[in-house]
Scaffold this motif. Structure first.
Motif, PDB file in Angstrom:
ATOM      1  N   SER A   5      -8.648 -31.064  -4.462  1.00  0.00           N
ATOM      2  CA  SER A   5      -9.983 -30.754  -3.952  1.00  0.00           C
ATOM      3  C   SER A   5     -10.002 -30.336  -2.483  1.00  0.00           C
ATOM      4  N   LYS A   6      -9.009 -30.686  -1.697  1.00  0.00           N
ATOM      5  CA  LYS A   6      -9.016 -30.325  -0.269  1.00  0.00           C
ATOM      6  C   LYS A   6      -8.205 -29.068   0.033  1.00  0.00           C
ATOM      7  N   LYS A   7      -7.545 -28.529  -0.966  1.00  0.00           N
ATOM      8  CA  LYS A   7      -6.741 -27.323  -0.759  1.00  0.00           C
ATOM      9  C   LYS A   7      -7.666 -26.099  -0.685  1.00  0.00           C
ATOM     10  N   PRO A   8      -7.509 -25.263   0.346  1.00  0.00           N
ATOM     11  CA  PRO A   8      -8.352 -24.070   0.447  1.00  0.00           C
ATOM     12  C   PRO A   8      -8.201 -23.171  -0.780  1.00  0.00           C
ATOM     13  N   ARG A   9      -9.297 -22.539  -1.145  1.00  0.00           N
ATOM     14  CA  ARG A   9      -9.306 -21.613  -2.272  1.00  0.00           C
ATOM     15  C   ARG A   9      -9.407 -20.194  -1.743  1.00  0.00           C
ATOM     16  N   ARG A  10      -8.990 -19.247  -2.544  1.00  0.00           N
ATOM     17  CA  ARG A  10      -8.944 -17.835  -2.146  1.00  0.00           C
ATOM     18  C   ARG A  10     -10.113 -17.096  -2.770  1.00  0.00           C
ATOM     19  N   LEU A  11     -10.725 -16.205  -1.994  1.00  0.00           N
ATOM     20  CA  LEU A  11     -11.823 -15.370  -2.458  1.00  0.00           C
ATOM     21  C   LEU A  11     -11.610 -13.972  -1.896  1.00  0.00           C
ATOM     22  N   VAL A  12     -11.731 -12.966  -2.744  1.00  0.00           N
ATOM     23  CA  VAL A  12     -11.641 -11.575  -2.303  1.00  0.00           C
ATOM     24  C   VAL A  12     -13.021 -10.960  -2.463  1.00  0.00           C
ATOM     25  N   ALA A  13     -13.532 -10.388  -1.366  1.00  0.00           N
ATOM     26  CA  ALA A  13     -14.854  -9.768  -1.373  1.00  0.00           C
ATOM     27  C   ALA A  13     -14.776  -8.443  -0.641  1.00  0.00           C
ATOM     28  N   ASP A  14     -15.102  -7.378  -1.342  1.00  0.00           N
ATOM     29  CA  ASP A  14     -15.100  -6.035  -0.753  1.00  0.00           C
ATOM     30  C   ASP A  14     -13.777  -5.701  -0.072  1.00  0.00           C
ATOM     31  N   GLY A  15     -12.670  -6.083  -0.701  1.00  0.00           N
ATOM     32  CA  GLY A  15     -11.346  -5.762  -0.198  1.00  0.00           C
ATOM     33  C   GLY A  15     -10.833  -6.685   0.901  1.00  0.00           C
ATOM     34  N   ARG A  16     -11.616  -7.637   1.316  1.00  0.00           N
ATOM     35  CA  ARG A  16     -11.191  -8.588   2.357  1.00  0.00           C
ATOM     36  C   ARG A  16     -10.928  -9.942   1.714  1.00  0.00           C
ATOM     37  N   VAL A  17      -9.884 -10.604   2.174  1.00  0.00           N
ATOM     38  CA  VAL A  17      -9.508 -11.913   1.640  1.00  0.00           C
ATOM     39  C   VAL A  17     -10.051 -13.003   2.563  1.00  0.00           C
ATOM     40  N   TYR A  18     -10.566 -14.051   1.944  1.00  0.00           N
ATOM     41  CA  TYR A  18     -11.044 -15.240   2.649  1.00  0.00           C
ATOM     42  C   TYR A  18     -10.423 -16.453   1.980  1.00  0.00           C
ATOM     43  N   MET A  19     -10.165 -17.466   2.762  1.00  0.00           N
ATOM     44  CA  MET A  19      -9.849 -18.783   2.227  1.00  0.00           C
ATOM     45  C   MET A  19     -11.091 -19.621   2.482  1.00  0.00           C
ATOM     46  N   TRP A  20     -11.430 -20.517   1.553  1.00  0.00           N
ATOM     47  CA  TRP A  20     -12.626 -21.325   1.753  1.00  0.00           C
ATOM     48  C   TRP A  20     -12.408 -22.772   1.350  1.00  0.00           C
ATOM     49  N   THR A  21     -13.115 -23.633   2.049  1.00  0.00           N
ATOM     50  CA  THR A  21     -13.084 -25.062   1.764  1.00  0.00           C
ATOM     51  C   THR A  21     -14.518 -25.570   1.732  1.00  0.00           C
ATOM     52  N   MET A  22     -14.699 -26.678   1.051  1.00  0.00           N
ATOM     53  CA  MET A  22     -15.990 -27.329   0.993  1.00  0.00           C
ATOM     54  C   MET A  22     -15.768 -28.804   1.295  1.00  0.00           C
ATOM     55  N   ARG A  23     -16.539 -29.344   2.239  1.00  0.00           N
ATOM     56  CA  ARG A  23     -16.382 -30.734   2.660  1.00  0.00           C
ATOM     57  C   ARG A  23     -17.743 -31.409   2.738  1.00  0.00           C
ATOM     58  N   HIS A  24     -17.735 -32.704   2.528  1.00  0.00           N
ATOM     59  CA  HIS A  24     -18.923 -33.529   2.713  1.00  0.00           C
ATOM     60  C   HIS A  24     -18.696 -34.362   3.969  1.00  0.00           C
ATOM     61  N   SER A  25     -19.701 -34.454   4.808  1.00  0.00           N
ATOM     62  CA  SER A  25     -19.561 -35.288   6.004  1.00  0.00           C
ATOM     63  C   SER A  25     -20.879 -35.983   6.294  1.00  0.00           C
ATOM     64  N   HIS A  26     -20.798 -37.016   7.087  1.00  0.00           N
ATOM     65  CA  HIS A  26     -21.977 -37.730   7.558  1.00  0.00           C
ATOM     66  C   HIS A  26     -21.557 -38.567   8.752  1.00  0.00           C
TER      67      HIS A  26
END
Length: 137
Positions: A5-26
């Motif tokens: 769950s903490k490993k970044p995921r890969r997303l390709v949008a309009d030919g550009r690559v992004y890595m993304w993460t989602m976290r909960h904090s308080h």
């Protein structure tokens, strides 16, 4: 084998690559109670160093929910009487990215940009619903 769950995921949008993460904090108040729950979706333009990250922040508040346990799933964010998204779904992340880009976020900027996720949610949820419609995947 399940995805970490903490490993970044890969997303390709309009030919550009992004890595993304989602976290909960308080943070904890003076009595040690959890307050100010936030769900933070962070997109990192690739290759590393080619631009600053985009942080999309969903903070708990009146008329809103962020995951904090049952009955909501861990990636659910939404308005109690309205739109919602699951931030674990790549399509939801893509919809938020598209709205942020349309509203002026530039992935090539070298600084961190933080955006209030609630300002993007309605448009992203509408786009996401259109993708899942009769003509969508």
């Amino acid at each position: 084998m399940p995805r970490h769950s903490k490993k970044p995921r890969r997303l390709v949008a309009d030919g550009r690559v992004y890595m993304w993460t989602m976290r909960h904090s308080h943070r904890r108040d003076d009595d040690g109670r959890s307050v100010d729950c936030r769900q933070i979706l962070t997109l990192f333009p690739q290759p590393a160093g080619s631009g600053g990250p985009l942080r999309i922040v969903f903070a708990d508040g009146p008329g809103r929910y962020v995951p904090g346990g049952a009955p909501f799933g861990s990636g659910d964010v939404g308005f109690t009487r309205g739109s919602d998204l699951n931030l674990h779904e790549p399509g939801a992340v893509r919809a938020l990215l598209d709205v942020a880009l349309a509203r002026g976020w530039q992935p090539g900027q070298r600084r961190v940009v933080e955006v209030d996720g609630w300002s993007l949610l309605e448009a992203a949820a509408t786009a996401r619903a259109g993708d899942a419609g009769p003509g969508g995947p």
